[in-house]
Design a protein around this motif. Structure first.
Motif, mmCIF file in Angstrom:
data_model
loop_
_atom_site.group_PDB
_atom_site.id
_atom_site.type_symbol
_atom_site.label_atom_id
_atom_site.label_comp_id
_atom_site.label_asym_id
_atom_site.label_seq_id
_atom_site.Cartn_x
_atom_site.Cartn_y
_atom_site.Cartn_z
ATOM 1 N N ASN A 7 0.813 -1.211 0.000
ATOM 2 C CA ASN A 7 0.000 0.000 0.000
ATOM 3 C C ASN A 7 0.850 1.267 0.000
ATOM 4 O O ASN A 7 0.414 2.299 0.482
ATOM 5 N N SER A 75 1.198 6.545 1.280
ATOM 6 C CA SER A 75 0.883 5.361 2.086
ATOM 7 C C SER A 75 -0.628 5.299 2.262
ATOM 8 O O SER A 75 -1.254 6.278 2.674
ATOM 9 N N PHE A 76 -1.194 4.145 1.946
ATOM 10 C CA PHE A 76 -2.630 3.922 2.036
ATOM 11 C C PHE A 76 -2.898 2.897 3.123
ATOM 12 O O PHE A 76 -2.205 1.872 3.188
ATOM 13 N N GLU A 78 -5.078 -0.044 5.341
ATOM 14 C CA GLU A 78 -5.500 -1.381 4.924
ATOM 15 C C GLU A 78 -6.850 -1.428 4.211
ATOM 16 O O GLU A 78 -7.158 -2.406 3.536
ATOM 17 N N TRP A 80 -7.625 0.205 1.655
ATOM 18 C CA TRP A 80 -7.376 0.429 0.235
ATOM 19 C C TRP A 80 -6.894 -0.865 -0.423
ATOM 20 O O TRP A 80 -5.910 -1.449 0.006
ATOM 21 N N ASP A 81 -7.574 -1.291 -1.504
ATOM 22 C CA ASP A 81 -7.079 -2.431 -2.272
ATOM 23 C C ASP A 81 -6.288 -1.907 -3.475
ATOM 24 O O ASP A 81 -6.250 -0.701 -3.725
ATOM 25 N N LYS A 82 -5.656 -2.813 -4.194
ATOM 26 C CA LYS A 82 -4.786 -2.420 -5.305
ATOM 27 C C LYS A 82 -5.541 -1.610 -6.364
ATOM 28 O O LYS A 82 -5.035 -0.597 -6.849
ATOM 29 N N ILE A 85 -6.145 1.964 -5.087
ATOM 30 C CA ILE A 85 -4.883 2.715 -5.087
ATOM 31 C C ILE A 85 -4.516 3.115 -6.511
ATOM 32 O O ILE A 85 -4.150 4.265 -6.776
#
Length: 101
Positions: A7, A75-76, A78, A80-82, A85
């Motif tokens: 992330n 920085s993202f 948890e 956030w998924d791919k 992002i």
């Protein structure tokens, strides 16, 4: 800065911190953010789970042209998924690209 993980996204940008902050509202879909002006500059989007660290680097010079360089780490958290992002970064990159052909 927290440890590296899936992330985290790194960019080297040809801009100053002030320019980055000016571009952020549109580039981040007008999400609310707070800026900590200590070095490295930390920009937090508390409601969205995004933190940006911006550290000025040595400028690059080509003949008389001087280009500022900014190391930027996104920085993202948890949630956030791919895909999310990638979508955020695609919008960010579109809003912060200058010139080119």
């Amino acid at each position: 800065m927290s440890q590296e993980n899936k992330n985290t996204v790194h960019r080297l940008m040809g801009c100053t911190v002030d320019e980055l902050i000016t571009w952020l509202p549109a580039a981040a879909s007008y999400k609310a953010f707070k800026v900590n002006q200590q070095t490295p500059i930390e920009i937090n989007f508390p409601e969205d789970g995004i933190r940006i660290e911006a550290t000025p680097q040595k400028s690059r010079q080509i003949a008389l042209l001087v280009i500022p360089v900014l190391s930027v780490v996104f920085s993202f958290d948890e949630k956030w998924d791919k895909l999310s992002i990638d979508q955020f970064m695609k919008r960010f990159d579109m809003y912060t690209q200058r010139g080119g052909g």
